[in-house]
Design a protein around this motif. Structure first.
Motif, PDB file in Angstrom:
ATOM      1  N   ILE A  56       0.849  -1.186   0.000  1.00 11.28           N
ATOM      2  CA  ILE A  56       0.000   0.000   0.000  1.00 11.28           C
ATOM      3  C   ILE A  56       0.886   1.238   0.000  1.00 11.28           C
ATOM      4  N   ILE A  57       0.452   2.259  -0.735  1.00 15.01           N
ATOM      5  CA  ILE A  57       1.112   3.569  -0.752  1.00 15.01           C
ATOM      6  C   ILE A  57       0.075   4.604  -0.340  1.00 15.01           C
ATOM      7  N   LEU A  58       0.420   5.399   0.664  1.00 15.76           N
ATOM      8  CA  LEU A  58      -0.460   6.460   1.143  1.00 15.76           C
ATOM      9  C   LEU A  58       0.278   7.785   1.129  1.00 15.76           C
ATOM     10  N   CYS A  59      -0.406   8.852   0.742  1.00 17.63           N
ATOM     11  CA  CYS A  59       0.079  10.217   0.939  1.00 17.63           C
ATOM     12  C   CYS A  59      -1.041  10.966   1.645  1.00 17.63           C
ATOM     13  N   GLY A  60      -0.752  11.437   2.846  1.00 13.88           N
ATOM     14  CA  GLY A  60      -1.796  12.095   3.615  1.00 13.88           C
ATOM     15  C   GLY A  60      -1.222  12.980   4.691  1.00 13.88           C
ATOM     16  N   GLU A  61      -2.102  13.549   5.489  1.00 11.52           N
ATOM     17  CA  GLU A  61      -1.714  14.506   6.521  1.00 11.52           C
ATOM     18  C   GLU A  61      -1.677  13.841   7.887  1.00 11.52           C
ATOM     19  N   LEU A  62      -0.621  14.103   8.621  1.00 14.65           N
ATOM     20  CA  LEU A  62      -0.483  13.575   9.977  1.00 14.65           C
ATOM     21  C   LEU A  62      -1.661  14.059  10.824  1.00 14.65           C
ATOM     22  N   ALA A  63      -2.421  13.107  11.409  1.00  8.64           N
ATOM     23  CA  ALA A  63      -3.619  13.459  12.165  1.00  8.64           C
ATOM     24  C   ALA A  63      -3.419  13.335  13.667  1.00  8.64           C
ATOM     25  N   ASN A 113      -3.839   6.948  -2.260  1.00 10.49           N
ATOM     26  CA  ASN A 113      -4.249   5.779  -1.489  1.00 10.49           C
ATOM     27  C   ASN A 113      -4.391   4.619  -2.469  1.00 10.49           C
ATOM     28  N   GLN A 114      -3.313   3.878  -2.647  1.00 14.25           N
ATOM     29  CA  GLN A 114      -3.304   2.765  -3.595  1.00 14.25           C
ATOM     30  C   GLN A 114      -2.861   1.504  -2.876  1.00 14.25           C
ATOM     31  N   ALA A 115      -3.689   0.471  -2.964  1.00 12.23           N
ATOM     32  CA  ALA A 115      -3.372  -0.784  -2.292  1.00 12.23           C
ATOM     33  C   ALA A 115      -3.649  -1.951  -3.221  1.00 12.23           C
ATOM     34  N   GLU A 116      -2.876  -3.015  -3.068  1.00 14.13           N
ATOM     35  CA  GLU A 116      -3.158  -4.257  -3.773  1.00 14.13           C
ATOM     36  C   GLU A 116      -2.699  -5.425  -2.905  1.00 14.13           C
ATOM     37  N   VAL A 117      -3.536  -6.455  -2.864  1.00 16.28           N
ATOM     38  CA  VAL A 117      -3.232  -7.647  -2.079  1.00 16.28           C
ATOM     39  C   VAL A 117      -3.641  -8.880  -2.874  1.00 16.28           C
ATOM     40  N   VAL A 125      -6.604  -8.319  -5.571  1.00 17.03           N
ATOM     41  CA  VAL A 125      -7.547  -7.212  -5.389  1.00 17.03           C
ATOM     42  C   VAL A 125      -6.775  -5.903  -5.342  1.00 17.03           C
ATOM     43  N   ALA A 126      -7.249  -4.903  -6.071  1.00 15.83           N
ATOM     44  CA  ALA A 126      -6.618  -3.583  -6.093  1.00 15.83           C
ATOM     45  C   ALA A 126      -7.659  -2.518  -5.798  1.00 15.83           C
ATOM     46  N   GLY A 127      -7.269  -1.536  -4.986  1.00 17.03           N
ATOM     47  CA  GLY A 127      -8.195  -0.454  -4.649  1.00 17.03           C
ATOM     48  C   GLY A 127      -7.580   0.488  -3.637  1.00 17.03           C
ATOM     49  N   GLU A 165     -23.481   1.997  19.832  1.00 19.62           N
ATOM     50  CA  GLU A 165     -22.117   2.514  19.942  1.00 19.62           C
ATOM     51  C   GLU A 165     -21.583   2.830  18.554  1.00 19.62           C
ATOM     52  N   LYS A 166     -20.963   4.001  18.400  1.00 23.21           N
ATOM     53  CA  LYS A 166     -20.380   4.390  17.116  1.00 23.21           C
ATOM     54  C   LYS A 166     -19.006   3.732  16.982  1.00 23.21           C
ATOM     55  N   ARG A 167     -18.781   3.050  15.868  1.00 21.70           N
ATOM     56  CA  ARG A 167     -17.514   2.376  15.624  1.00 21.70           C
ATOM     57  C   ARG A 167     -16.988   2.736  14.236  1.00 21.70           C
ATOM     58  N   ILE A 168     -15.725   2.380  13.996  1.00 16.91           N
ATOM     59  CA  ILE A 168     -15.103   2.620  12.700  1.00 16.91           C
ATOM     60  C   ILE A 168     -14.658   1.288  12.115  1.00 16.91           C
ATOM     61  N   ALA A 169     -15.044   1.025  10.877  1.00 20.20           N
ATOM     62  CA  ALA A 169     -14.606  -0.166  10.157  1.00 20.20           C
ATOM     63  C   ALA A 169     -13.591   0.244   9.094  1.00 20.20           C
ATOM     64  N   TYR A 170     -12.639  -0.641   8.852  1.00 20.04           N
ATOM     65  CA  TYR A 170     -11.640  -0.421   7.807  1.00 20.04           C
ATOM     66  C   TYR A 170     -11.756  -1.554   6.801  1.00 20.04           C
ATOM     67  N   GLU A 171     -11.721  -1.210   5.509  1.00 26.02           N
ATOM     68  CA  GLU A 171     -11.877  -2.222   4.470  1.00 26.02           C
ATOM     69  C   GLU A 171     -11.184  -1.748   3.201  1.00 26.02           C
ATOM     70  N   LEU A 172     -10.818  -2.706   2.382  1.00 23.91           N
ATOM     71  CA  LEU A 172     -10.217  -2.400   1.095  1.00 23.91           C
ATOM     72  C   LEU A 172     -11.340  -2.252   0.075  1.00 23.91           C
TER      73      LEU A 172
END
Length: 205
Positions: free
Chosen positions: A8-15, A103-107, A166-168, A184-191
């Motif tokens: 995965i390659i990410l370019c983003g802002e430090l949060a 935000n480019q990922a492949e697995v 898979v690429a996305g 309860e509010k939650r956060i999910a992470y997915e490709l």
């Protein structure tokens, strides 16, 4: 095609600034959040895990745009009530950058559950799958993926055990979990992927 792909390659802002996570084989690891903006303007807040040796190469005190090169990892957290699959990005390299958000990922992994096909209220086709992605030392990362359109319809027919490339992009998504004690509010992470290519085993001559 490489049957062990996970990048995965990410370019983003430090949060958020790095905070100590754990130690493994004498190495200290830290976690921090990275905000990556989509073309739509929606921001994905992704969890990054990095060794202290990787973080030592860059000054984060002033906040900055970062490029992360790494892999998507999963961890089954048993410290809370019930099991919870935690998804993060294991950073192998971190550099400062002035590039646009990326935000480019492949697995490549094995389908380890039956695909779940559904449609949005507007009729858009969606398919949820879970991939088992092997890594070193006989470990496996379990990565949830969401497929769209024609790819979703095709994936709904894949049997468990199919190897897929898979690429996305890795995305974050808020949802409401209904509990006995309330909600309860939650956060999910997915490709989130537009491409899912089934791979056939190579035939030996």
């Amino acid at each position: 095609m490489d049957n062990t792909t996970n990048r995965i390659i990410l370019c983003g802002e430090l949060a958020s600034m790095p905070e100590y996570s754990h130690e493994n084989h004498g190495k200290a690891f830290y976690r921090f959040a990275l905000d990556v903006e989509r073309l739509s303007g929606t921001v994905d807040t992704l969890q990054i895990l990095a060794a202290s040796s990787v973080l030592d190469s860059i000054d984060l005190s002033g906040g900055t745009m970062l490029r992360i090169d790494g892999q998507i990892r999963s961890f089954n957290n048993r410290s809370t009530v019930g099991r919870k699959l935690l998804i993060s990005v294991f950073a192998q390299a971190i550099t400062a950058c002035d590039d646009p958000a990326e935000n480019q990922a492949e697995v490549t992994g094995t389908l380890c559950r039956e695909p779940v096909f559904r449609q949005t209220p507007l009729g858009r086709d969606i398919c949820d799958i879970m991939l088992a992605v092997p890594r070193l030392y006989r470990r496996t990362d379990y990565l949830p993926c969401i497929l769209w359109g024609r790819t979703a319809r095709d994936a709904a027919e894949f049997p468990v055990g199919t190897t897929l490339h898979v690429a996305g992009r890795l995305q974050s998504r808020q949802y409401i979990k209904i509990l006995d004690s309330g909600s309860e509010k939650r956060i999910a992470y997915e490709l989130s992927a537009m491409d899912a290519i089934p791979l056939t085993p190579e035939v030996s001559e």
